[in-house]
Design a protein around this motif. Structure first.
Motif, PDB file in Angstrom:
ATOM      1  N   THR A 215      69.418  -0.552 -49.776  1.00 22.01           N
ATOM      2  CA  THR A 215      70.277   0.583 -49.422  1.00 22.01           C
ATOM      3  C   THR A 215      71.324   0.103 -48.426  1.00 22.01           C
ATOM      4  O   THR A 215      71.084  -0.841 -47.670  1.00 22.01           O
ATOM      5  CB  THR A 215      69.472   1.738 -48.797  1.00 22.01           C
ATOM      6  OG1 THR A 215      68.858   1.280 -47.585  1.00 22.01           O
ATOM      7  CG2 THR A 215      68.428   2.246 -49.749  1.00 22.01           C
ATOM      8  N   PHE A 216      72.462   0.772 -48.418  1.00 25.76           N
ATOM      9  CA  PHE A 216      73.514   0.472 -47.449  1.00 25.76           C
ATOM     10  C   PHE A 216      74.370   1.717 -47.278  1.00 25.76           C
ATOM     11  O   PHE A 216      74.221   2.700 -48.014  1.00 25.76           O
ATOM     12  CB  PHE A 216      74.364  -0.724 -47.908  1.00 25.76           C
ATOM     13  CG  PHE A 216      74.926  -0.594 -49.294  1.00 25.76           C
ATOM     14  CD1 PHE A 216      76.115   0.073 -49.540  1.00 25.76           C
ATOM     15  CD2 PHE A 216      74.240  -1.144 -50.377  1.00 25.76           C
ATOM     16  CE1 PHE A 216      76.620   0.199 -50.819  1.00 25.76           C
ATOM     17  CE2 PHE A 216      74.734  -1.024 -51.666  1.00 25.76           C
ATOM     18  CZ  PHE A 216      75.935  -0.349 -51.888  1.00 25.76           C
ATOM     19  N   VAL A 217      75.238   1.680 -46.290  1.00 27.92           N
ATOM     20  CA  VAL A 217      76.104   2.817 -45.988  1.00 27.92           C
ATOM     21  C   VAL A 217      77.543   2.426 -46.313  1.00 27.92           C
ATOM     22  O   VAL A 217      78.025   1.386 -45.854  1.00 27.92           O
ATOM     23  CB  VAL A 217      75.993   3.236 -44.510  1.00 27.92           C
ATOM     24  CG1 VAL A 217      76.988   4.351 -44.182  1.00 27.92           C
ATOM     25  CG2 VAL A 217      74.579   3.698 -44.199  1.00 27.92           C
ATOM     26  N   VAL A 218      78.189   3.250 -47.124  1.00 30.84           N
ATOM     27  CA  VAL A 218      79.608   3.071 -47.412  1.00 30.84           C
ATOM     28  C   VAL A 218      80.377   3.881 -46.359  1.00 30.84           C
ATOM     29  O   VAL A 218      80.291   5.106 -46.330  1.00 30.84           O
ATOM     30  CB  VAL A 218      79.966   3.539 -48.835  1.00 30.84           C
ATOM     31  CG1 VAL A 218      81.449   3.318 -49.110  1.00 30.84           C
ATOM     32  CG2 VAL A 218      79.117   2.801 -49.863  1.00 30.84           C
ATOM     33  N   GLU A 219      81.081   3.168 -45.496  1.00 32.81           N
ATOM     34  CA  GLU A 219      81.785   3.832 -44.404  1.00 32.81           C
ATOM     35  C   GLU A 219      83.001   4.599 -44.910  1.00 32.81           C
ATOM     36  O   GLU A 219      83.362   4.537 -46.092  1.00 32.81           O
ATOM     37  CB  GLU A 219      82.200   2.800 -43.353  1.00 32.81           C
ATOM     38  CG  GLU A 219      81.035   2.085 -42.692  1.00 32.81           C
ATOM     39  CD  GLU A 219      80.226   2.994 -41.799  1.00 32.81           C
ATOM     40  OE1 GLU A 219      80.746   4.061 -41.390  1.00 32.81           O
ATOM     41  OE2 GLU A 219      79.065   2.652 -41.501  1.00 32.81           O
ATOM     42  N   ARG A 220      83.634   5.323 -43.984  1.00 30.00           N
ATOM     43  CA  ARG A 220      84.771   6.159 -44.351  1.00 30.00           C
ATOM     44  C   ARG A 220      85.962   5.315 -44.813  1.00 30.00           C
ATOM     45  O   ARG A 220      86.826   5.790 -45.542  1.00 30.00           O
ATOM     46  CB  ARG A 220      85.170   7.035 -43.158  1.00 30.00           C
ATOM     47  CG  ARG A 220      84.061   7.980 -42.754  1.00 30.00           C
ATOM     48  CD  ARG A 220      84.295   8.695 -41.436  1.00 30.00           C
ATOM     49  NE  ARG A 220      85.418   9.607 -41.558  1.00 30.00           N
ATOM     50  CZ  ARG A 220      86.513   9.564 -40.818  1.00 30.00           C
ATOM     51  NH1 ARG A 220      86.641   8.609 -39.909  1.00 30.00           N
ATOM     52  NH2 ARG A 220      87.482  10.447 -40.963  1.00 30.00           N
ATOM     53  N   ASP A 221      86.009   4.038 -44.377  1.00 29.52           N
ATOM     54  CA  ASP A 221      87.088   3.159 -44.819  1.00 29.52           C
ATOM     55  C   ASP A 221      86.682   2.292 -46.005  1.00 29.52           C
ATOM     56  O   ASP A 221      87.446   1.427 -46.447  1.00 29.52           O
ATOM     57  CB  ASP A 221      87.548   2.266 -43.665  1.00 29.52           C
ATOM     58  CG  ASP A 221      86.428   1.383 -43.132  1.00 29.52           C
ATOM     59  OD1 ASP A 221      85.264   1.561 -43.567  1.00 29.52           O
ATOM     60  OD2 ASP A 221      86.705   0.516 -42.284  1.00 29.52           O
ATOM     61  N   GLY A 258      87.084  17.148 -49.460  1.00 31.11           N
ATOM     62  CA  GLY A 258      88.379  16.488 -49.456  1.00 31.11           C
ATOM     63  C   GLY A 258      88.543  15.422 -48.410  1.00 31.11           C
ATOM     64  O   GLY A 258      89.587  14.757 -48.367  1.00 31.11           O
ATOM     65  N   SER A 259      87.545  15.187 -47.542  1.00 32.09           N
ATOM     66  CA  SER A 259      87.645  14.184 -46.477  1.00 32.09           C
ATOM     67  C   SER A 259      86.643  13.068 -46.733  1.00 32.09           C
ATOM     68  O   SER A 259      85.539  13.299 -47.229  1.00 32.09           O
ATOM     69  CB  SER A 259      87.375  14.822 -45.112  1.00 32.09           C
ATOM     70  OG  SER A 259      88.295  15.859 -44.847  1.00 32.09           O
ATOM     71  N   ALA A 260      87.056  11.833 -46.374  1.00 33.83           N
ATOM     72  CA  ALA A 260      86.172  10.682 -46.532  1.00 33.83           C
ATOM     73  C   ALA A 260      85.016  10.780 -45.538  1.00 33.83           C
ATOM     74  O   ALA A 260      85.216  11.098 -44.363  1.00 33.83           O
ATOM     75  CB  ALA A 260      86.951   9.387 -46.319  1.00 33.83           C
ATOM     76  N   VAL A 261      83.799  10.508 -46.006  1.00 37.99           N
ATOM     77  CA  VAL A 261      82.601  10.594 -45.170  1.00 37.99           C
ATOM     78  C   VAL A 261      81.741   9.359 -45.408  1.00 37.99           C
ATOM     79  O   VAL A 261      81.949   8.595 -46.348  1.00 37.99           O
ATOM     80  CB  VAL A 261      81.788  11.871 -45.477  1.00 37.99           C
ATOM     81  CG1 VAL A 261      82.536  13.118 -45.057  1.00 37.99           C
ATOM     82  CG2 VAL A 261      81.434  11.955 -46.959  1.00 37.99           C
TER      83      VAL A 261
END
Length: 274
Positions: A215-221, A258-261
């Motif tokens: 598992t990993f986290v895809v950041e907002r960027d 609509g916002s990157a999370v």
């Protein structure tokens, strides 16, 4: 229809009339009425005894349930801690000494404006006016209380603190409206992993293969952080799976409203010997 009498034994004499009444069968049938009466009495007594036992058991169970519930309530009351609210101590502020302030005239930086837009207190004082007065130049128009030993008031600069990050910027979502994706899709991800995995020599020599789930986290960027192994196969394969996932290019970030999370993502990394 004739009535059946369980007590009257007249029929026995009719049956055994002219026969040997000393025979045991006559005596056995002669006492049938008495046996029937005793059977009825015994059955009634047993039924009454069973009823009494059932009633007593019901009363005992009801009393025991009440005692248990009372004990539970008492134990719950005993477990509750008595919270004593502590009142905040009253702060007594010490009387601050009166500051010695020198009288000052507000310094107005020169700004080009139209004459009708300039207020009287904002007019720039000439050098002659400044020479004629002993009042100091400061940030404000102040009427001081000690022009000899006082100090000129100065404006304090307040540095704006950065706003704390919003909850949506720090929260990690499991499911969002638009899930993050690898550039090119799932097929491109599998192709990238297969071409960048370096099969560990130790695992290859020992014939170890399998699928490591990470598992990993895809950041907002779109960057990849917090890579973890949730189901491993072998330490060497687990380590290689973490390495190759950390080396992935930026993903297309997930979006919510609509916002990157930040979104948590699961990917299996397969190691298979040829």
């Amino acid at each position: 229809m004739s009535k059946i009498d369980l007590i009257d034994n007249g029929w026995v004499d009719l049956v055994f009339e002219g026969r040997n009444k000393a025979y045991g069968a006559y005596q056995l049938r002669k006492n049938t009425g008495v046996r029937n009466v005793w059977s009825i009495i015994i059955m009634v007594a047993l039924a009454a005894l069973i009823g009494i036992i059932v009633g007593v058991n019901a009363i005992i169970e009801a009393n025991s349930k009440e005692e248990i519930s009372a004990e539970v309530e008492l134990s719950q009351i005993a477990k509750k801690e008595v919270k004593v609210e502590k009142k905040a101590p009253v702060k007594i502020e010490e009387a601050k000494p009166v500051e010695k302030v020198k009288s000052s005239v507000k310094f107005v930086p020169p700004v080009i404006k139209k004459d009708n837009e300039v207020k009287p207190e904002e007019e720039l004082k000439s050098q002659d006016d400044l020479n004629k007065t002993n009042t100091a130049i400061g940030s404000f128009d102040v009427k001081g209380n000690d022009d000899a030993a006082g100090e000129v008031l100065k404006a304090k600069e307040v540095i704006a603190q950065p706003e704390p990050p919003k909850e949506e910027e720090t929260k990690v979502f499991d499911v969002v409206e638009q899930m993050p994706s690898f550039p090119g899709g799932q097929a491109a991800l599998m192709s990238w992993l297969s071409s960048n995995i370096k099969y560990p020599v130790v695992a290859e020599e020992n014939g170890v293969q399998g699928r490591v789930v990470c598992t990993f986290v895809v950041e907002r960027d779109g960057s990849i952080t917090d890579v973890k192994v949730v189901r491993g196969v072998d330490p060497s394969l687990d380590k290689e799976a973490v390495r190759v996932l950390k080396a992935m290019p930026h993903w297309i970030p997930g979006k919510q409203n609509g916002s990157a999370v930040r979104v948590k993502y699961t990917v299996p990394v397969t190691f298979k010997l040829q």
